[in-house]
Design a protein around this motif. Structure first.
Motif, short mmCIF file in Angstrom:
data_model
loop_
_atom_site.label_atom_id
_atom_site.label_comp_id
_atom_site.label_asym_id
_atom_site.label_seq_id
_atom_site.Cartn_x
_atom_site.Cartn_y
_atom_site.Cartn_z
N LEU A 1 3.51 2.41 2.91
CA LEU A 1 4.25 3.66 2.92
C LEU A 1 3.26 4.80 2.76
N ARG A 2 3.41 5.82 3.58
CA ARG A 2 2.58 7.02 3.45
C ARG A 2 3.51 8.23 3.37
N ILE A 3 3.30 9.05 2.35
CA ILE A 3 4.08 10.27 2.19
C ILE A 3 3.13 11.45 2.20
N GLU A 4 3.42 12.43 3.06
CA GLU A 4 2.61 13.64 3.12
C GLU A 4 3.46 14.82 2.66
N TYR A 5 2.91 15.57 1.72
CA TYR A 5 3.60 16.72 1.15
C TYR A 5 3.05 17.98 1.82
N PRO A 6 3.82 18.64 2.67
CA PRO A 6 3.31 19.65 3.60
C PRO A 6 2.40 20.72 3.00
N GLU A 7 2.72 21.26 1.83
CA GLU A 7 1.96 22.38 1.28
C GLU A 7 1.00 21.99 0.17
N LEU B 1 0.83 -1.21 0.00
CA LEU B 1 0.00 0.00 0.00
C LEU B 1 0.86 1.26 0.00
N LEU B 2 0.51 2.19 -0.89
CA LEU B 2 1.14 3.50 -0.92
C LEU B 2 0.06 4.56 -0.79
#
Length: 306
Positions: free
Chosen positions: A255-261, A226-227
């Motif tokens: 894996l989880r990626i959060e892009y701040p803006e 899972l992504l």
């Protein structure tokens, strides 16, 4: 035929039969030569299959094919805009779409990607049908609407109240178009998009919230790689929802990626190149070694398989 990135891109269109005999529209893009893997896409509420050009341009040169459908009540598919009888229609339609892809491309690895509402459809399908989903290489959820959403509580309450007595009652979601992307050109394209709509029915509202509750309650049963990619400034699908779901998933290959803006249309925001690179990297890492080997050359790297 369209020439992009020194590769020949072929585009195909067609229909397949969904629940109740409805003919749903889909389109696909194919590279010249051998296809290494396929990415199937399920779009979000009010969107359609044309909205993923950046994904296509990223993956076609790497010998991926991309398939995308128009959900019932969306895009070029028939049906009242933003209406379903039951959530199972979305689920079974997606199953039929995946069956079509597998029939047309026997033996080719298939990944599934869902954006926003489409991510909820994908997650629900995989959790409901783990055996059928086990043939997939993995799942990608872009900005999944798994928690609080950027719709007025009054609109949500009204939809729930009317679902039983007037299920086809339609409201504008009221979501500000500017919440989609920080790229003004993208927003201008959204505004001029005649296939786009901003409507949701009372029945869709109740079915959606019930499905999200079910998904969160069964997150611990998740088994596929899972992504999750989510914008930290997403006002449509607040990122806390996908984080809670992610923490509940017991599968170690996640894996989880959060892009701040970043905003909601994460595949079309101003940092889309970073998002596309992360998506491609994850896909490469989840291809079998012999399949990944086909992508070597022209400066492309082979990534290890998990």
């Amino acid at each position: 035929m369209i020439d992009r990135s020194d590769r020949i891109l072929s585009h195909q269109e067609g229909t397949f039969q969904g629940v109740g005999g409805i003919n749903l529209y889909y389109q696909s893009w194919h590279p010249e030569g051998k296809v290494r893997a396929i990415l199937a896409i399920s779009h979000g509420l009010g969107a359609h299959s044309d909205r993923y050009g950046n994904v296509i341009e990223q993956l076609i040169p790497k010998q991926y094919a991309v398939y995308a459908l128009d959900l019932r009540g969306h895009g070029r598919s028939p049906g009242q805009r933003g209406y379903i009888n039951t959530w199972s229609e979305f689920r079974e339609d997606l199953g039929a779409f995946l069956q079509l892809i597998q029939t047309q491309n026997r033996g080719c690895p298939v990944f599934i990607l869902g954006h926003s509402l489409g991510a909820v459809i994908v997650l629900d399908y995989i959790l409901r049908y783990p055996q059928q989903a086990s043939v997939l290489q993995g799942a990608i959820a872009l900005a999944p609407t798994l928690g609080k959403v950027g719709v007025s509580p009054i609109r949500v309450l009204l939809g729930k109240m009317l679902s039983r007595i007037w299920p086809r009652f339609t409201l504008n979601t009221g979501i500000d178009i500017s919440a989609g992307s920080r790229d003004q050109q993208v927003l201008a394209a959204f505004a001029q998009d005649t296939l786009r709509h901003t409507r949701a029915t009372a029945r869709l509202a109740t079915e959606f919230f019930a499905t999200v509750d079910w998904i969160n309650a069964h997150a611990g049963d998740w088994q596929l790689p899972l992504l999750i990619l989510h914008g930290g400034a997403d006002r449509v699908a607040l990122p806390a929802g996908s984080d809670i779901f992610y923490q509940r998933v017991n599968c170690t290959d996640k894996l989880r990626i959060e892009y701040p803006e970043a905003y909601h249309e994460i595949q079309s925001d101003i940092n889309y190149r970073e998002v596309m690179a992360d998506l491609e990297d994850w896909l490469e890492r989840h291809l079998a070694p012999e399949t990944a080997q086909l992508g070597r050359g022209s400066g492309e790297l082979e990534f290890p398989s998990f």
